[in-house]
Design an enzyme around this catalytic site. Structure first.
Site, short mmCIF file in Angstrom:
data_model
loop_
_atom_site.label_atom_id
_atom_site.label_comp_id
_atom_site.label_asym_id
_atom_site.label_seq_id
_atom_site.Cartn_x
_atom_site.Cartn_y
_atom_site.Cartn_z
N ASN A 7 0.60 -1.22 0.12
CA ASN A 7 0.07 0.38 0.26
C ASN A 7 1.20 1.36 0.25
OD1 ASN A 7 -1.88 2.51 0.80
ND2 ASN A 7 -3.10 1.72 2.13
N ARG A 95 -2.53 -1.99 -3.35
CA ARG A 95 -4.09 -1.47 -3.68
C ARG A 95 -3.77 -0.18 -4.54
NH1 ARG A 95 -5.27 2.97 1.20
NH2 ARG A 95 -7.44 3.00 0.85
N HIS A 183 -13.31 1.93 -0.19
CA HIS A 183 -12.72 1.18 0.53
C HIS A 183 -13.69 0.04 0.62
CE1 HIS A 183 -13.64 4.33 4.59
NE2 HIS A 183 -12.48 3.76 4.35
N HIS A 211 -17.59 0.21 7.97
CA HIS A 211 -16.29 0.98 8.27
C HIS A 211 -15.94 2.24 8.79
CE1 HIS A 211 -12.00 -0.24 6.86
NE2 HIS A 211 -12.29 1.03 6.58
N LEU A 212 -15.62 2.20 10.02
CA LEU A 212 -15.67 3.47 10.84
C LEU A 212 -13.68 3.32 11.28
CD1 LEU A 212 -18.37 2.90 12.76
CD2 LEU A 212 -18.29 4.47 10.78
N ASN A 214 -10.31 5.63 10.41
CA ASN A 214 -10.19 6.90 10.23
C ASN A 214 -11.25 7.42 9.21
OD1 ASN A 214 -8.43 7.49 12.04
ND2 ASN A 214 -6.46 6.63 11.01
N ARG A 244 -12.63 14.18 7.90
CA ARG A 244 -13.06 14.99 6.53
C ARG A 244 -14.96 14.85 6.84
NH1 ARG A 244 -11.81 9.60 3.42
NH2 ARG A 244 -9.52 9.51 4.98
N ASP A 285 -8.79 10.45 17.56
CA ASP A 285 -9.30 9.57 18.19
C ASP A 285 -9.86 8.77 19.08
OD1 ASP A 285 -8.12 7.07 19.55
OD2 ASP A 285 -6.48 7.05 19.10
N ARG A 287 -10.90 7.28 21.02
CA ARG A 287 -10.10 6.34 22.73
C ARG A 287 -10.13 7.61 23.21
NH1 ARG A 287 -6.59 2.87 20.26
NH2 ARG A 287 -5.82 4.04 19.04
N GLY A 335 -15.44 0.78 14.13
CA GLY A 335 -16.28 -0.04 14.39
C GLY A 335 -16.04 -1.35 14.89
N GLU A 386 -8.39 -6.31 5.01
CA GLU A 386 -7.49 -5.63 3.59
C GLU A 386 -6.48 -5.87 2.86
OE1 GLU A 386 -8.62 -1.83 5.01
OE2 GLU A 386 -9.31 -1.15 3.59
P1 ADP Z 1 -7.49 3.49 9.65
O1 ADP Z 1 -8.72 4.90 8.34
O2 ADP Z 1 -6.04 4.63 9.63
O3 ADP Z 1 -6.62 2.12 8.48
P2 ADP Z 1 -8.44 1.75 11.31
O4 ADP Z 1 -9.49 1.00 11.06
O5 ADP Z 1 -6.62 1.66 12.03
O6 ADP Z 1 -7.95 3.02 10.55
O7 ADP Z 1 -9.49 3.09 13.16
C1 ADP Z 1 -7.96 4.13 13.62
C2 ADP Z 1 -9.43 4.68 14.54
O8 ADP Z 1 -9.88 3.82 15.49
C3 ADP Z 1 -8.25 5.59 15.25
O9 ADP Z 1 -8.54 6.88 15.13
C4 ADP Z 1 -9.17 5.10 16.91
O10 ADP Z 1 -9.89 6.57 17.67
C5 ADP Z 1 -9.84 4.00 17.03
N1 ADP Z 1 -9.74 3.18 18.02
C6 ADP Z 1 -8.82 1.77 17.94
N2 ADP Z 1 -9.08 0.67 18.99
C7 ADP Z 1 -9.96 2.21 20.18
C8 ADP Z 1 -10.87 1.64 21.39
N3 ADP Z 1 -10.50 0.46 21.83
N4 ADP Z 1 -11.95 2.65 21.13
C9 ADP Z 1 -12.34 3.69 20.53
N5 ADP Z 1 -11.47 3.70 19.84
C10 ADP Z 1 -10.78 2.79 18.77
#
Ligand code: ADP
Length: 404
Positions: A7, A95, A183, A211-212, A214, A244, A285, A287, A335, A386
């Site tokens: 990627n 990718r 995605h 899909h949740l 970034n 975004r 983030d 979290r 997600g 992915e």
């Molecule tokens: P990308 O789109 O970069 O592949 P990811 O699928 O890795 O992103 O998701 C990243 C996001 O997941 C981070 O911004 C973070 O907010 C969220 N995340 C990761 N672990 C947790 C958690 N335990 N609780 C809530 N959100 C989380």
């Protein structure tokens, strides 16, 4: 058979090497800050007994060629490597973000394919050029491997016109202005996994895949095919994301340029990089945002309310689009991990047949179901992968080519 998945971004290359027998990850890594100060490679080797070994090299990497050459060096390195020669890699799966309407399938890369991906670059100026750079250097460094392109947009090419057209004059559609969706590799992967988990053929399974990460997107999947999705011509619309805005009235853009005096570049930066969760509560983030919300921070509360409300609205819309829904599928960083987001995105959907078991939601781990007893629609958490999907599609394509 060994397949390398790449990627390639503007200043980074992420990679994973798979042994396809058993879908085993042999090494994974990231080259970052290519062409900048502080460039480095982080490379992890996985052993069969579960051990892993990581090397973090700070080294000057001027361009993608140097970056991938360094990766090839690590792959054959006596301590960190897993192969004796680059020729052991049968194929490289790349990718590629935008395949436009030219690519609805995974494709073996030829000079014609490269030219077409380059033609599509104006549609994805931040993504397709670095994806092409990855293809070019991988072709030089792994000349014996079949190079394969897996497109983020391909899965959504099945969307009917009523979903993929914008209500603007037809000649603009002819010029490529339509919904593409992104995605796709993740939505496809979790759809197949969800159908497998439910024990029913994917061709008979209707899902809403959410899909949740970034970036965030939601797709209505009927019988294994995308029939609608929340991202569009670009990855900007739809759900609220890390930085975004998601859906916004285009008239806001006219106003920002005409009355606020912003330039086109400033509006682009505003909507892509300074909006979403960041714009509302100054954090990305989830979290951190959840921790602030728990302490009563009103900006964090508003950000989460907006984020989950937007998901809920799309779930409702896609239930209407699909008619029958077997399951909602939550995936990607947020997600898979955020019980808060899942809870509030599904809150109040009981009359539409969606009820969560809050204990299962709170304690969920890995691929599992979290709906309450009696919920007509199942609610699944399916970890996405992915890279594995890219590797599997690459393998399927080269096996099919071998048979011809
Ligand atoms: P990308 O789109 O970069 O592949 P990811 O699928 O890795 O992103 O998701 C990243 C996001 O997941 C981070 O911004 C973070 O907010 C969220 N995340 C990761 N672990 C947790 C958690 N335990 N609780 C809530 N959100 C989380």
């Amino acid at each position: 058979m060994k397949i390398l998945v790449i990627n390639s971004g503007s200043s980074s290359i992420k990679y994973q090497l798979f042994e396809m027998t058993g879908h085993q990850v042999l090494t994974t890594g990231l080259v970052e800050r290519i062409g900048q100060d502080g460039s480095r490679i982080k490379h992890t080797r996985f052993f069969e007994d579960g051990r892993q070994q990581t090397v973090d090299q700070q080294t000057a990497i001027k361009n993608h060629h140097q970056g991938l050459a360094a990766v090839a060096g690590l792959l054959i390195d006596e301590t960190h490597g897993v192969i004796n020669s680059p020729s052991e890699i049968a194929a490289v799966g790349h990718r590629v973000v935008h395949g436009g309407k030219l690519f609805s399938q995974t494709t073996v890369i030829t000079p014609t394919v490269i030219a077409k991906v380059r033609e599509l670059s104006p549609f994805a100026p931040l993504h397709n050029p670095p994806n092409l750079a990855g293809i070019e250097v991988a072709t030089e460094i792994f000349p014996d491997a079949t190079q394969v392109a897996v497109f983020d947009t391909a899965f959504h090419q099945t969307m009917p016109a009523q979903a993929h057209r914008y209500a603007i004059p037809n000649d603009l559609y002819e010029r490529g202005i339509r919904v593409y969706g992104f995605h796709g590799t993740s939505h496809l992967y979790v759809s197949k996994k969800a159908a497998e988990y439910l024990g029913q053929p994917v061709a008979e399974t209707n899902l809403i895949t959410i899909h949740l990460g970034n970036g965030c997107s939601i797709t209505a999947v009927r019988g294994g095919q995308s029939i609608d999705t929340s991202m569009g011509f670009s990855p900007l619309p739809g759900l609220m994301m890390g930085t975004r805005s998601g859906d916004i009235d285009p008239a806001v853009v006219f106003y920002l340029i005409d009355k606020v005096g912003m330039s086109m570049e400033e509006v682009d930066r505003l909507l892509n990089k300074q909006s979403g969760l960041l714009g509302i509560c100054d954090a990305i983030d989830l979290r951190d945002i959840e921790a602030r919300q728990a302490k009563g921070d009103p900006a964090a509360q508003l950000a989460l309310d907006m984020y989950t409300y937007r998901i809920k609205k799309y779930i409702g819309a896609y239930m209407a689009a699909l008619g029958r829904v077997d399951a909602l599928v939550f995936t990607a960083g947020v997600g898979e991990n955020s019980a808060y987001v899942r809870r509030h995105a599904c809150d109040g959907l009981d009359l539409l047949g969606v009820s969560l078991d809050q204990t299962k939601n709170e304690t969920a781990k890995g691929l599992t179901e979290i709906q309450a007893n009696g919920s007509r629609v199942k609610v699944l958490i399916v970890p996405t992968n992915e890279e594995l999907e890219i590797a599997m599609q690459t393998l399927a394509l080269i096996e099919a080519e071998d048979k011809v």
